[in-house]
Design a protein around this motif. Structure first.
Motif, short mmCIF file in Angstrom:
data_model
loop_
_atom_site.label_atom_id
_atom_site.label_comp_id
_atom_site.label_asym_id
_atom_site.label_seq_id
_atom_site.Cartn_x
_atom_site.Cartn_y
_atom_site.Cartn_z
N VAL A 85 0.85 -1.19 0.00
CA VAL A 85 0.00 0.00 0.00
C VAL A 85 0.88 1.25 0.00
CG1 VAL A 85 -1.92 1.19 1.09
CG2 VAL A 85 -1.67 -1.27 1.40
N LEU A 86 0.55 2.19 -0.88
CA LEU A 86 1.26 3.46 -0.96
C LEU A 86 0.27 4.58 -0.64
CD1 LEU A 86 3.06 2.74 -4.35
CD2 LEU A 86 3.99 2.41 -2.04
N THR A 87 0.65 5.46 0.28
CA THR A 87 -0.26 6.51 0.73
C THR A 87 0.25 7.88 0.31
OG1 THR A 87 -0.90 5.18 2.66
CG2 THR A 87 -1.43 7.52 2.72
N LEU A 88 -0.56 8.57 -0.50
CA LEU A 88 -0.25 9.93 -0.96
C LEU A 88 -0.98 10.91 -0.05
CD1 LEU A 88 0.92 11.89 -3.11
CD2 LEU A 88 -1.19 11.54 -4.41
N PRO A 89 -0.25 11.66 0.78
CA PRO A 89 -0.90 12.53 1.76
C PRO A 89 -1.13 13.96 1.25
CG PRO A 89 1.44 12.48 2.21
CD PRO A 89 1.21 11.61 0.98
N LYS A 90 -1.95 14.68 2.00
CA LYS A 90 -2.17 16.13 1.80
C LYS A 90 -2.45 16.49 0.34
CE LYS A 90 0.47 17.72 5.82
NZ LYS A 90 0.75 16.42 6.43
N VAL A 91 -3.30 15.72 -0.29
CA VAL A 91 -3.66 16.01 -1.68
C VAL A 91 -4.58 17.23 -1.71
CG1 VAL A 91 -4.83 15.12 -3.73
CG2 VAL A 91 -3.40 13.60 -2.35
N THR A 92 -4.31 18.14 -2.63
CA THR A 92 -5.15 19.34 -2.76
C THR A 92 -5.82 19.44 -4.12
OG1 THR A 92 -3.19 20.61 -3.40
CG2 THR A 92 -3.84 20.72 -1.10
N THR A 93 -5.24 18.81 -5.15
CA THR A 93 -5.80 18.94 -6.49
C THR A 93 -5.77 17.60 -7.22
OG1 THR A 93 -3.70 19.44 -7.60
CG2 THR A 93 -4.94 21.31 -6.66
N ILE A 94 -6.59 17.52 -8.25
CA ILE A 94 -6.61 16.33 -9.10
C ILE A 94 -5.29 16.18 -9.83
CG2 ILE A 94 -7.76 15.27 -11.10
CD1 ILE A 94 -10.32 16.66 -10.16
N ALA A 95 -4.63 17.29 -10.12
CA ALA A 95 -3.34 17.25 -10.82
C ALA A 95 -2.32 16.43 -10.04
CB ALA A 95 -2.82 18.67 -11.06
N GLN A 96 -2.36 16.51 -8.72
CA GLN A 96 -1.43 15.72 -7.91
C GLN A 96 -1.71 14.22 -8.02
OE1 GLN A 96 -2.19 17.71 -4.18
NE2 GLN A 96 -0.38 19.02 -4.37
N VAL A 97 -2.97 13.86 -8.15
CA VAL A 97 -3.34 12.46 -8.35
C VAL A 97 -2.86 11.99 -9.72
CG1 VAL A 97 -5.29 10.87 -8.64
CG2 VAL A 97 -5.31 12.55 -6.79
N LYS A 98 -3.02 12.83 -10.73
CA LYS A 98 -2.54 12.48 -12.07
C LYS A 98 -1.02 12.33 -12.07
CE LYS A 98 -6.33 14.65 -14.65
NZ LYS A 98 -6.72 15.73 -15.59
N ALA A 99 -0.34 13.16 -11.31
CA ALA A 99 1.11 13.04 -11.20
C ALA A 99 1.49 11.70 -10.57
CB ALA A 99 1.68 14.19 -10.38
N MET A 100 0.72 11.28 -9.58
CA MET A 100 0.98 9.99 -8.94
C MET A 100 0.74 8.84 -9.92
SD MET A 100 2.04 8.46 -6.21
CE MET A 100 1.94 6.85 -5.42
N VAL A 101 -0.27 8.95 -10.75
CA VAL A 101 -0.52 7.94 -11.78
C VAL A 101 0.69 7.83 -12.71
CG1 VAL A 101 -1.91 7.36 -13.81
CG2 VAL A 101 -3.03 8.15 -11.71
N PHE A 102 1.21 8.98 -13.12
CA PHE A 102 2.39 9.01 -13.99
C PHE A 102 3.59 8.33 -13.32
CE2 PHE A 102 6.36 11.19 -15.16
CZ PHE A 102 6.41 10.89 -16.52
N VAL A 103 3.80 8.62 -12.05
CA VAL A 103 4.91 8.02 -11.31
C VAL A 103 4.75 6.50 -11.26
CG1 VAL A 103 6.00 7.83 -9.04
CG2 VAL A 103 5.37 10.08 -9.94
N CYS A 104 3.55 6.04 -10.99
CA CYS A 104 3.30 4.59 -10.94
C CYS A 104 3.60 3.95 -12.29
CB CYS A 104 1.86 4.31 -10.53
SG CYS A 104 1.48 4.68 -8.81
N GLU A 105 3.19 4.59 -13.36
CA GLU A 105 3.45 4.07 -14.70
C GLU A 105 4.95 3.98 -14.97
OE1 GLU A 105 -0.60 5.82 -16.89
OE2 GLU A 105 1.29 6.92 -17.00
N GLN A 106 5.69 5.01 -14.53
CA GLN A 106 7.13 5.02 -14.75
C GLN A 106 7.82 3.91 -13.95
OE1 GLN A 106 8.93 7.35 -16.90
NE2 GLN A 106 6.79 7.37 -17.58
N LEU A 107 7.41 3.72 -12.72
CA LEU A 107 8.00 2.68 -11.88
C LEU A 107 7.68 1.29 -12.42
CD1 LEU A 107 7.33 4.19 -8.34
CD2 LEU A 107 9.56 3.87 -9.42
N GLU A 108 6.47 1.10 -12.88
CA GLU A 108 6.09 -0.20 -13.47
C GLU A 108 6.93 -0.51 -14.71
OE1 GLU A 108 1.39 -0.23 -12.03
OE2 GLU A 108 1.94 0.35 -14.08
N ALA A 109 7.09 0.50 -15.55
CA ALA A 109 7.87 0.30 -16.77
C ALA A 109 9.34 0.00 -16.44
CB ALA A 109 7.77 1.53 -17.67
N ALA A 110 9.87 0.71 -15.46
CA ALA A 110 11.28 0.54 -15.12
C ALA A 110 11.58 -0.82 -14.52
CB ALA A 110 11.71 1.64 -14.14
#
Length: 425
Positions: free
Chosen positions: A180-205
């Motif tokens: 489980v990975l916990t993203l704290p203090k989220v304020t905008t949807i853009a931060q969630v989209k950034a986390m999606v991008f990070v997950c995609e990059q880690l999966e690919a790597a």
């Protein structure tokens, strides 16, 4: 007069075309419960204090603080819970078998900022210890980290911690099933989209399957309840997460402070907290995303009177969120485990007989004073299923009193069948 209708094939085709987008939204955006287990709590520890022995140590300490089985029974009596002796036996067994269901190693508020070199080393060590705990069978069913948030001052550090943790785990072999990975203090949807991008990059790597990495969003800011443009981001972010958002977690103290609520009145039961959680609860409905209440920082520590008062508060708050349909909360100290399990088990056991009877009547089509419909039957089955998974109820009790198989229970709870094997018996 002809009995034929007036809507022809062309009219139906037109309606089908008009509702195609709705059908797609319901199928993809609101798939319902996927059946995965939801832990009843998340225990929270500073990351540098984790060892593979910690869960067992917490369980033993919690049982000792309560005074063993007899002490748990006495505590249950003081809390006004029914069947105190039976509860005590079940909770003592839980504390020995599975004392923590979900453990979060904290690299955010509970850890601080010791400097990059120290945190880097701590992250790598934490990942190695998690790998060891999983291999040894001492890890809780769910385990992971909370890293620093994606706000500008901490973004780079949070990303580096996340990267190091996942990368260290991946290089050691298969990721823990309950990661489980916990993203704290989220304020905008853009931060969630950034986390999606990070997950995609880690999966690919690391050659991970697409979608393997999912994450929780911790709701600690009012901007997730009401955005600057008047929308409700806590609903939109789930769909912007592309299936990766596993849960929304309410953050009691950051959220309360952001509204200017005085420290003495910051609580899981403040009206402002209830409003935020009501919005979150509506946002997740039908999506398959879980939800968790927050924590209380009134800990069972100090003299006997202080400990008993803290236990009573904690048990009441646990029962409160269960009654409101929120089936998870956060625990900050080992001494809270006794009341977490006592209150939770009492909730399921006190409601079991009535739920089992109604479900039996529904499945076997037995006439009764309560006429339950499929949606209510689903809720009844879900109630019993949750009690079974956490250990409050036994399979034997369920099959005996509800007169259904566990397969049928699962089918009704997850709406996977309209007819069951038991209804045809």
């Amino acid at each position: 007069m002809s009995g034929a209708g007036v809507l022809n094939a062309a009219a139906l085709a037109s309606i089908e075309a008009d509702l195609a987008a709705t059908d797609e939204l319901l199928e993809k955006g609101y798939p319902g419960d996927d059946g995965r287990r939801q832990p009843i709590h998340t225990a929270y520890v500073p990351a540098d204090r984790f060892t593979p022995e910690l869960p067992a140590a917490w369980g033993a300490a919690a049982l000792a603080k309560a005074g063993g089985v007899s002490g748990l029974a006495t505590l249950a009596e003081k809390l006004g819970l029914s069947q105190p002796g039976e509860l005590a036996e079940l909770v003592a067994a839980k504390l020995e078998r599975e004392p923590i269901e979900d453990l979060r190693l904290d690299f955010e508020d509970g850890y601080g900022d010791p400097g990059d070199d120290i945190e880097d080393a701590a992250v790598i060590k934490a990942a190695q210890l998690v790998t060891q705990a999983v291999a040894d069978g001492t890890a809780p069913p769910f385990i992971g980290i909370r890293f620093k948030c994606f706000e500008a001052p901490t973004r780079a550090r949070g990303l580096r911690t996340l990267d190091l943790f996942v990368s260290t785990l991946a290089r050691a072999g298969e990721l823990p099933a309950g990661l489980v990975l916990t993203l704290p203090k989220v304020t905008t949807i853009a931060q969630v989209k950034a986390m999606v991008f990070v997950c995609e990059q880690l999966e690919a790597a690391h050659g991970l399957p697409a979608g393997r990495l999912r994450f929780e969003v911790q709701m600690e800011t009012p901007q997730l309840i009401l955005a600057a443009d008047g929308t409700v981001p806590s609903a939109a972010l789930i769909h912007a997460g592309k299936g990766r958002v596993s849960s929304l977690h309410y953050g009691t103290y950051d959220y309360s402070a952001s509204l200017g609520i005085a420290a003495a009145y910051q609580s899981m039961e403040h009206p402002a907290a209830d409003y935020a959680k009501n919005v979150m609860q509506v946002a997740i409905a039908g999506t398959g995303v879980h939800m968790s209440d927050g924590s209380t920082n009134i800990l069972p520590l100090g003299d006997a009177e202080q400990v008993e008062a803290a236990w009573a508060l904690h048990a009441r708050l646990v029962r409160r969120h269960l009654e409101r349909g929120i089936y998870q909360g956060w625990d900050l100290h080992e001494n809270q485990l006794a009341t977490r399990y006592l209150a939770t088990y009492a909730f399921y056991r006190e409601g079991f007989a009535a739920a089992a009877l109604r479900l039996r009547n529904y499945v076997h089509r037995i006439e009764s004073a309560i006429m339950d419909e499929p949606a209510t039957a689903k809720a009844l089955a879900n109630f019993i299923r949750r009690g079974l998974i956490c250990g409050a109820l036994t399979a034997e009790e369920i099959t005996s009193q509800a007169e259904i198989s566990l397969t049928t229970l699962e089918a009704i709870a997850l709406a996977r069948a309209t007819q069951t094997e038991d209804s045809n018996a």
